[in-house]
Design a protein around this motif. Sequence first.
Motif: not given
Length: 251
Positions: A6-12, A21-28
């Motif tokens: 589930l990678a649809a979220g905004a992660g404000r 970027l969507p939250k799932a693509l934020v660099p870790v």
Amino acid sequence: MIGLVLAAGAGRRLRPYTDTLPKALVPVGPEQDGEAATTVLDLTLGNFAEVGITDVAVVVGYRKEAVYERKEALEAKYGVKLTLIDNDKAEEWNNAYSLWCARDSIRHGVILANGDTVHPVSVEKTLLAARGEGRRIILALDTVKQLADEEMKVVVDPAKGVQKITKLMDPAEATGEYIGVTLIEGEAAEDLADALKTTFERDPDLYYEDGYQELVNRGFKIDVAPIGDVKWVEIDNHDDLAKGREIACQY
């Protein structure tokens, strides 16, 4: 058995990263040898590949173009085939609807992973080892962590399975925390889809875990698999992101 993210979220709460970027693509993780930095989606796809899952469905919505742009590179890097599923209400409704969008994929049997959960492959291995004996839905459960108010808490009856799953619970009552990873057998797909539809039609702001609760209320048994003492984090804010980066470099 396929993978589902589930990678649809905004992660404000992760702005400015999630401005583009969507939250799932934020660099870790750091950039390496000219390759893009490791993301939660990278880690999850790597886990899936390690346990032999080569087909993965990804539900996208907010800033979905960023996932589409990386699709071929991710497929090549992890040796998987990605099917992207558009959630047309990702910025309006919560993730009960998002999981419902993947109802056709669930018919294949899936390991579902939230797009913001950094976790080791041992979680997938634990879920796969727990299959059988009529179990249709198995939640990965952390029974070690000290719980507080924000966690998705679960009460489990040893004989009857999950009895309650909600954030709105006294932590002292909980058996553990659901970490955002579930094994769902294909034969559960129809029941789950109906429960999710009932859930988001009641209130579009509800979580898919509320759909799990709806299933439990209907008499459907949901099982759990304790993951042991492993390091993982759900990334909601910048403090979580810092923890995620510490954990990711250990895997």
